[in-house]
Design an enzyme around this catalytic site. Structure first.
Site, PDB file in Angstrom:
ATOM      1  N   HIS A  88       0.310  -3.447 -11.136  1.00 30.13           N
ATOM      2  CA  HIS A  88       1.214  -2.457 -10.268  1.00 30.13           C
ATOM      3  C   HIS A  88       1.990  -3.016  -9.280  1.00 30.13           C
ATOM      4  CE1 HIS A  88      -2.566  -2.581  -8.262  1.00 30.13           C
ATOM      5  NE2 HIS A  88      -1.881  -2.295  -7.001  1.00 30.13           N
ATOM      6  N   HIS A 109       3.947  -1.933  -5.780  1.00 29.05           N
ATOM      7  CA  HIS A 109       4.099  -1.223  -4.786  1.00 29.05           C
ATOM      8  C   HIS A 109       5.446  -1.168  -4.274  1.00 29.05           C
ATOM      9  CE1 HIS A 109      -0.412  -1.165  -3.519  1.00 29.05           C
ATOM     10  NE2 HIS A 109      -0.309  -2.334  -4.153  1.00 29.05           N
TER      11      HIS A 109
END
Ligand code: 5GP
Ligand code: ZN
Length: 137
Positions: A99, A101
């Protein structure tokens, strides 16, 4: 991955505040934000970290991260944005589903992620660069 919290979010088995999705990518608000609007951009398929994420998926993540960064800048009147990816425990990765941010930043918001620095001694930079360059071949 049955025990992956982000896979559960993709499958809608647990709730998330989704702000964008397409065929490959889901973007939703981080449950514990550094600043309000802190968004996580994930591939819908499970890959544990950057090393195991195919380039095509990483490109799709980056494209969406840019879109979110622009939306955050305009909608939240953010003064800046950090795009970050933690890979492995040593880098602070807690959820082992790739992922990015996207973190809205505001002047004097008190968040200082780049504070600690290590100066090179003489010739150290050259030798470190040499090692990395060798590995790139
Ligand atoms: P990492 O340290 O792995 O880069 O960051 C994982 C992030 O996922 C953390 O910032 C954490 O707050 C967020 N997070 C963990 N569990 C959940 C969850 O169930 N829902 C949402 N929306 N975010 C989560
Ligand atoms: Zn997963």
């Amino acid at each position: 991955m049955d025990d992956c919290v982000f896979c559960k979010i993709v499958k809608k088995e647990i709730p998330a505040t989704v702000i964008y999705e397409n065929e490959k990518i889901l973007a939703f608000l981080d449950i514990s934000p550094i600043n309000f609007g802190h968004t996580l951009v994930i591939p819908k398929k499970h890959f544990p970290n950057i090393y195991e994420t195919p380039d095509e998926e990483l490109c799709a993540m980056t494209t969406v991260a840019k879109k979110i960064a622009q939306a955050i800048r305009d909608a939240l009147v953010a003064d800046g944005v950090n795009i970050a990816m933690n890979n492995n425990h040593a880098a602070g990765q807690l959820v082992f589903h790739s992922h990015l941010h996207v973190i809205p930043r505001f002047t004097n918001d008190g968040y200082e992620p780049w504070r600690s620095r290590k100066p090179y001694k003489e010739n150290e930079a050259v030798s470190v660069a040499q090692k990395i360059k060798e590995s790139l071949k």
